[in-house]
Enzyme design. Structure first.
Site, PDB file in Angstrom:
ATOM      1  N   ARG A  47       0.824  -1.213   0.000  1.00  0.00           N
ATOM      2  CA  ARG A  47       0.000   0.000   0.000  1.00  0.00           C
ATOM      3  C   ARG A  47       0.850   1.252   0.000  1.00  0.00           C
ATOM      4  NH1 ARG A  47      -4.972  -1.600   4.097  1.00  0.00           N
ATOM      5  NH2 ARG A  47      -6.185  -2.622   2.464  1.00  0.00           N
ATOM      6  N   LYS A 212     -20.117 -15.868   0.253  1.00  0.00           N
ATOM      7  CA  LYS A 212     -21.491 -15.556   0.667  1.00  0.00           C
ATOM      8  C   LYS A 212     -22.291 -14.749  -0.354  1.00  0.00           C
ATOM      9  CE  LYS A 212     -20.923 -15.542   5.633  1.00  0.00           C
ATOM     10  NZ  LYS A 212     -20.704 -14.705   6.814  1.00  0.00           N
ATOM     11  N   GLY A 368     -10.627  -8.168  -1.899  1.00  0.00           N
ATOM     12  CA  GLY A 368      -9.407  -8.510  -1.161  1.00  0.00           C
ATOM     13  C   GLY A 368      -8.900  -9.906  -1.463  1.00  0.00           C
ATOM     14  N   GLY A 391     -12.941  -2.980  -0.177  1.00  0.00           N
ATOM     15  CA  GLY A 391     -14.279  -2.488   0.126  1.00  0.00           C
ATOM     16  C   GLY A 391     -14.709  -1.344  -0.769  1.00  0.00           C
TER      17      GLY A 391
HETATM   18  P1  ADP Z   1     -13.374 -11.105  -2.246  1.00  0.00           P
HETATM   19  O1  ADP Z   1     -12.600 -10.740  -0.994  1.00  0.00           O
HETATM   20  O2  ADP Z   1     -12.488 -11.248  -3.437  1.00  0.00           O
HETATM   21  O3  ADP Z   1     -14.550 -10.197  -2.491  1.00  0.00           O
HETATM   22  P2  ADP Z   1     -14.950 -13.077  -0.847  1.00  0.00           P
HETATM   23  O4  ADP Z   1     -14.488 -12.500   0.448  1.00  0.00           O
HETATM   24  O5  ADP Z   1     -16.347 -12.866  -1.242  1.00  0.00           O
HETATM   25  O6  ADP Z   1     -13.970 -12.596  -2.034  1.00  0.00           O
HETATM   26  O7  ADP Z   1     -14.741 -14.650  -0.829  1.00  0.00           O
HETATM   27  C1  ADP Z   1     -13.480 -15.235  -0.592  1.00  0.00           C
HETATM   28  C2  ADP Z   1     -13.610 -16.531   0.159  1.00  0.00           C
HETATM   29  O8  ADP Z   1     -14.520 -17.417  -0.466  1.00  0.00           O
HETATM   30  C3  ADP Z   1     -12.295 -17.269   0.225  1.00  0.00           C
HETATM   31  O9  ADP Z   1     -11.856 -17.260   1.562  1.00  0.00           O
HETATM   32  C4  ADP Z   1     -12.609 -18.668  -0.249  1.00  0.00           C
HETATM   33  O10 ADP Z   1     -12.013 -19.684   0.531  1.00  0.00           O
HETATM   34  C5  ADP Z   1     -14.114 -18.717  -0.117  1.00  0.00           C
HETATM   35  N1  ADP Z   1     -14.707 -19.733  -0.987  1.00  0.00           N
HETATM   36  C6  ADP Z   1     -14.669 -19.811  -2.320  1.00  0.00           C
HETATM   37  N2  ADP Z   1     -15.293 -20.912  -2.758  1.00  0.00           N
HETATM   38  C7  ADP Z   1     -15.756 -21.572  -1.668  1.00  0.00           C
HETATM   39  C8  ADP Z   1     -16.475 -22.789  -1.446  1.00  0.00           C
HETATM   40  N3  ADP Z   1     -16.867 -23.564  -2.456  1.00  0.00           N
HETATM   41  N4  ADP Z   1     -16.765 -23.127  -0.155  1.00  0.00           N
HETATM   42  C9  ADP Z   1     -16.384 -22.349   0.854  1.00  0.00           C
HETATM   43  N5  ADP Z   1     -15.705 -21.192   0.719  1.00  0.00           N
HETATM   44  C10 ADP Z   1     -15.388 -20.814  -0.533  1.00  0.00           C
HETATM   45 MG    MG Z   2     -13.051 -11.082   1.068  1.00  0.00          MG
END
Ligand code: ADP
Ligand code: MG
Length: 410
Positions: A47, A212, A368, A391
């Site tokens: 950063r 989620k 992230g 975010g």
């Molecule tokens: P970002 O930070 O890129 O927006 P998210 O925080 O929404 O992404 O999601 C990242 C998480 O999703 C990771 O920790 C990953 O392990 C989890 N993940 C991805 N696929 C699965 C799955 N099939 N079951 C459980 N967790 C998952």
């Molecule tokens: Mg995330």
């Protein structure tokens, strides 16, 4: 070299590029919220490095820099020794090869005020953790006024905090109606995001995953009106699959979001957005890198098994969708990529997106965990644009106006 740098300006950008700051006292907001270990050693200075072009340009011009940054989440109101920015000031000295003046004293004591007043052209100081002032996160105008009094122009390079309407990220800009600018990092983020959402070449494909549905609802809803294809991957797709009547075993699922998943699919149908739920899944008998695994159809996960990644047939489908796209937005890993056994789907997507970029596609990666995955796989510099703001970027994708951007543009 980025495969396809984005050159279009859609709005008049207040860039520092065309301005000479010689003799000016510049208030510069950066995102130096770096991770540290128990001994306060910075474990990743990405950063800080990302704002070096802005800092070096301003110093080379002969500006005096009064740098504002936050660190961690101070709770007490006032100085907290564990959250001092002093180690960051010392590290910044190494990065820019010049002294960085620093005091732990807060505004009002007269010390930072005197330090700022005595800065000479080409000299820099870092103010103590801006969140030691409780007014900061409330967007207090009085604090903004106190800060503004230290300089004669304002540059915001803190994209990572652009979704916050804080004194130092947004409110302070009111005091510089004609002397407020984006730094290079911020400008690059804004330009790429605007290019993505306002003038995408088609087909435009969004690949949305992660754990989620609930954290991606806003993005999905906003994208339905903007994209041609949506590929739903990661853990969140199992809420969709279960809602459609599939068997998902122990795969993660938000039962209270199943109705919404159906509604989103109805809406995509109505708008003519093509959506894809990958056909097969790698399932495991426990949430562990060394678990037993097998590949099954995504809606036929046996009891006692849970999905951890997308399968080979899904990767093939993803490849086809990616390769026919002219614009791609990717947020959310395809699987539990933190475990090497389940990183394959995410790696494949990163590889295909890199290939598409080399062939002229504009692809943006944000979030992230997604950015961490792409970096871990060594493919970040093959993407057209990798957002530095987790975010902040996600809120932008939800269609929200970011206060840090609006404050400079208004
Ligand atoms: P970002 O930070 O890129 O927006 P998210 O925080 O929404 O992404 O999601 C990242 C998480 O999703 C990771 O920790 C990953 O392990 C989890 N993940 C991805 N696929 C699965 C799955 N099939 N079951 C459980 N967790 C998952
Ligand atoms: Mg995330």
């Amino acid at each position: 070299m980025r495969p396809q740098p984005c050159a279009t300006h859609h709005t008049v950008m207040k860039s520092i590029q065309d301005t000479n700051f010689a003799g000016h006292k510049v208030l510069l907001r950066v995102d130096f919220n770096v991770p540290v270990d128990e001994n306060k050693h910075i474990t990743d200075d990405t950063r800080m490095r990302e704002s070096l072009p802005t800092i070096n340009k301003l110093l080379a011009d002969g500006a005096s820099l009064i740098i504002m940054a936050h660190f961690g989440r101070p709770k007490k109101g006032g100085f907290e020794p564990e959250l001092t920015l002093e180690p960051v000031a010392r590290h910044l000295e190494q990065l820019i090869g010049r002294p960085v003046a620093f005091t732990q004293q807060l505004l009002g004591s007269g010390e930072p005020e005197a330090m700022a007043a005595s800065l000479k052209p080409g000299e820099a100081m870092l103010l103590e953790n801006i969140r030691f002032y409780p007014e900061e996160t409330k967007g207090g105008e009085e604090l903004a006024r106190q800060l503004a009094a230290l300089g004669d122009c304002y540059v915001n390079d803190a994209f990572g905090a652009a979704h916050r309407e804080h004194s130092s990220t947004a409110v302070i800009a009111r005091f510089f109606p004609n002397d407020k600018y984006f730094g290079f990092l911020m400008e690059n983020e804004v330009r790429n995001l605007e290019h993505l959402m306002q003038a995408p070449q088609r087909p435009f494909t969004a690949i949305i995953g992660g754990s989620k549905v609930s954290s991606k609802i806003g993005i999905l809803e906003n994208l339905i009106d903007k994209v041609d294809n949506i590929v739903i991957i990661g853990g969140m797709r199992y809420t969709f699959t279960k809602a459609l009547g599939g068997h998902i075993g122990n795969s993660i699922c938000e039962d209270d979001k199943m109705e919404l998943a159906l509604e989103l699919m109805r809406r995509m149908d109505e708008r003519g957005v093509r959506y894809y739920l990958p056909a097969d899944s790698v399932v495991a008998d426990r949430f562990d890198n060394d678990a037993a695994t097998m590949v099954v159809p995504s809606g036929e996960v046996p009891d006692g098994w849970e999905s951890m990644d997308c399968g080979p047939e899904s990767c093939q489908m993803l490849r086809e969708v990616i390769m026919q796209s002219k614009t791609i937005l990717w947020n959310g890993p395809a699987g539990v990529f933190e475990m090497p056994a389940f990183a394959q789907g995410t790696r494949q997507i990163a590889t295909y997106v890199a290939e598409a970029c080399a062939a002229g596609c504009f692809a943006a990666v944000g979030g992230g965990d997604s950015v961490a995955a792409v970096k871990q796989m060594g493919l970040a510099d093959k993407m057209s644009y990798v957002s530095t703001g987790g975010g902040a970027m996600l809120e932008y994708l939800e269609g929200k106006e970011l206060p840090g951007i609006r404050a400079i543009k208004d």
